[in-house]
Design a protein around this motif. Structure first.
Motif, PDB file in Angstrom:
ATOM      1  N   GLN A  85       0.818  -1.205   0.000  1.00 20.71           N
ATOM      2  CA  GLN A  85       0.000   0.000   0.000  1.00 20.71           C
ATOM      3  C   GLN A  85       0.857   1.263   0.000  1.00 20.71           C
ATOM      4  O   GLN A  85       0.526   2.248  -0.671  1.00 20.71           O
ATOM      5  N   SER A 132      -7.194  -7.432  -1.144  1.00 25.46           N
ATOM      6  CA  SER A 132      -7.893  -6.320  -1.778  1.00 25.46           C
ATOM      7  C   SER A 132      -8.428  -5.384  -0.700  1.00 25.46           C
ATOM      8  O   SER A 132      -8.593  -5.765   0.459  1.00 25.46           O
ATOM      9  N   ALA A 188     -11.360  -2.389   0.556  1.00 25.18           N
ATOM     10  CA  ALA A 188     -12.716  -1.886   0.374  1.00 25.18           C
ATOM     11  C   ALA A 188     -12.763  -0.406   0.715  1.00 25.18           C
ATOM     12  O   ALA A 188     -11.932   0.086   1.488  1.00 25.18           O
ATOM     13  N   ILE A 201      -9.845   1.958   1.396  1.00 27.25           N
ATOM     14  CA  ILE A 201      -9.706   3.097   0.485  1.00 27.25           C
ATOM     15  C   ILE A 201     -10.217   4.333   1.216  1.00 27.25           C
ATOM     16  O   ILE A 201     -11.403   4.427   1.540  1.00 27.25           O
ATOM     17  N   ARG A 260      -7.354   4.427  -4.285  1.00 23.44           N
ATOM     18  CA  ARG A 260      -8.125   3.492  -5.123  1.00 23.44           C
ATOM     19  C   ARG A 260      -7.651   2.067  -4.877  1.00 23.44           C
ATOM     20  O   ARG A 260      -6.613   1.847  -4.257  1.00 23.44           O
ATOM     21  N   ASP A 261      -8.405   1.116  -5.384  1.00 21.48           N
ATOM     22  CA  ASP A 261      -8.062  -0.295  -5.243  1.00 21.48           C
ATOM     23  C   ASP A 261      -6.688  -0.583  -5.846  1.00 21.48           C
ATOM     24  O   ASP A 261      -6.314  -0.011  -6.872  1.00 21.48           O
TER      25      ASP A 261
END
Length: 456
Positions: free
Chosen positions: A210, A238, A240, A292, A299-300
């Motif tokens: 990240q 992932s 959210a 997010i 963003r993802d």
């Protein structure tokens, strides 16, 4: 030997460690923050800062029970924490630095900045395997950090968003703040602020991922190393949007009997963790994790990677043979390196660790490679062999080469080729000789001990 140095924040005194010629500076406060406040960096202290003992770790589930008495925690407790003492607190924003004791200010040594794993709910920067990395013996400054965990680090509430403009990711902002502090102060310890390589494993690797995708960290990172969690996948890691987590955290507040943000902030940490765990058992999922937020994570990750938002730096990526979801994490690591090549980025390198550690039949379990990367085998209970020590020496040298130049090769080590179109082999570390080879993902398995977060 005097271990006193002058930093931009003031004078600091350290101590020796297990490596002759290496100085340790432990428990340096890099920031302050109230509950669910974003960190404020430390820029000054009065007098001489006594950096001779580790600072408190963040409260985490194991803070509130004796993990020696909990069978499902026995494996990782025995491996990494047995016989150790840890203090726990919300006041936990501390980092540790190890550097050659004769490193002059401005020596511009490369820096390895390590973020621990633990499912975003456990761990700290001074467990046995992190206690005194071997890297300074190779001329690389070492840094480990603590950051906020669990509900203290990853709660998301609309009231918090209204207050600060965004919510969530408090633990990630701690990591970013620590990275900025190191950038601003590491020259005093002989480090090069332009040569900081970020490294992490499991949730630490996801954190590094990240940071490498974030617009807020781009000027701070010269390279990245990710083990058992790096790369992007629709099935793992992932993120959210923060509002999707509101209902969960509102349920935690109700469970705790808190009708206002002020009440939730005043709740004792033990009660907060109890309420979080009770709701977590009912809902499942990974609710203490990055989101997010429109700032640090705009963003993802998969979309960001396709856009080429990641830092244009070299990457070192890998996993273990008995990892958590081994085929997925292996493919994520190799796929990330291939993406860098396809996008014309710096060469990036993938590894696969399959050393069956002596002492039991668990193989190369999740986190087992950390003993070798840190060069701290002497802290381990296992009957390490000459092969283990040679493997660790090779891995430490690869890592330090990478921190210094962005290329792990050199010093007579077996050649490590980057991943690119037409070259999909990875470096095999472990059972056989260190060499380039393929991995049959259909044969990868994981052990039951990986079902619990390592740090808890």
């Amino acid at each position: 030997m005097s271990y006193e140095r002058t930093t931009p924040c003031g004078q600091i005194a350290g101590c020796g460690c297990q490596w002759p010629g290496v100085a340790a500076y432990k428990g340096i406060r890099y920031a302050t923050a109230g509950r669910w406040e974003y960190p404020r960096p430390v820029t000054h202290w009065d007098g001489v800062y006594q950096a001779t003992a580790y600072g408190a770790a963040c409260f985490q589930p194991r803070s509130f029970y004796d993990e020696a008495q909990v069978p499902e925690k026995a494996f990782y407790y025995h491996e990494f924490r047995e016989g150790e003492h840890y203090d726990y607190s919300e006041d936990c924003l501390f980092l540790n630095i190890w550097t050659p004791e004769n490193a002059a200010p401005g020596a511009k040594l490369p820096v390895l900045f390590y973020i621990h794993g633990g499912g975003f709910t456990g761990g700290c920067g001074n467990e046995k395997h992190f206690d005194g990395p071997a890297w300074p013996t190779k001329g690389v400054v070492a840094v480990t950090i603590n950051y906020r965990l669990g509900p203290l680090g990853f709660a998301c509430l609309p009231e918090l968003s209204a207050e600060a403009g965004h919510t969530g990711n408090y633990g990630l902002y701690d990591q970013l703040c620590a990275l900025q502090w190191v950038h601003d102060n590491i020259a005093a310890f002989g480090g090069d602020p332009a040569r900081i390589t970020v490294m992490g494993q499991s949730a630490g690797a996801m954190s590094v991922q990240q940071l490498c995708l974030s617009p807020l960290a781009k000027d701070l990172i010269a390279g990245a190393v990710m083990s058992s969690g790096g790369g992007v996948s629709a099935h793992f890691g992932s993120v959210a949007p923060a509002p999707e987590r509101y209902a969960f955290w509102q349920s935690v507040a109700r469970r705790a009997g808190c009708g206002s943000l002020a009440a939730l902030r005043a709740l004792p940490a033990a009660d907060l963790f109890a309420a979080w765990q009770a709701v977590q058992k009912l809902t499942g999922g990974m609710n203490c994790a990055p989101v997010i937020d429109g700032q640090l994570i705009p963003r993802d990750g998969a979309l960001a990677a396709r856009r080429g938002d990641q830092c244009a730096v070299p990457y070192l990526m890998g996993s273990t043979s008995e990892d958590i979801v081994p085929p997925i994490v292996h493919k994520m690591a190799k796929g990330w390196c291939r993406l860098q090549a396809d996008q014309g980025r710096p060469a990036s390198y993938a590894w696969f660790f399959d050393r069956r550690l002596p002492g039991d039949e668990n193989g190369a379990w999740h986190s087992s490679d950390l003993w070798y990367w840190f060069g701290t085998l002497d802290h381990c209970w296992r009957p390490m062999t000459a092969k283990d020590r040679l493997l660790s020496e090779q891995m430490v040298q690869y890592l330090c080469n990478f921190a210094a130049t962005g290329n792990p090769n050199g010093g007579g080590l077996p050649l490590w080729q980057p991943v690119y179109k037409g070259q999909s082999r990875v470096l095999r570390l472990g059972q056989g000789d260190t060499r380039m080879g393929g991995v049959n993902t259909a044969k990868l398995t994981h052990t039951m001990l990986t079902n619990k977060a390592v740090g808890e």
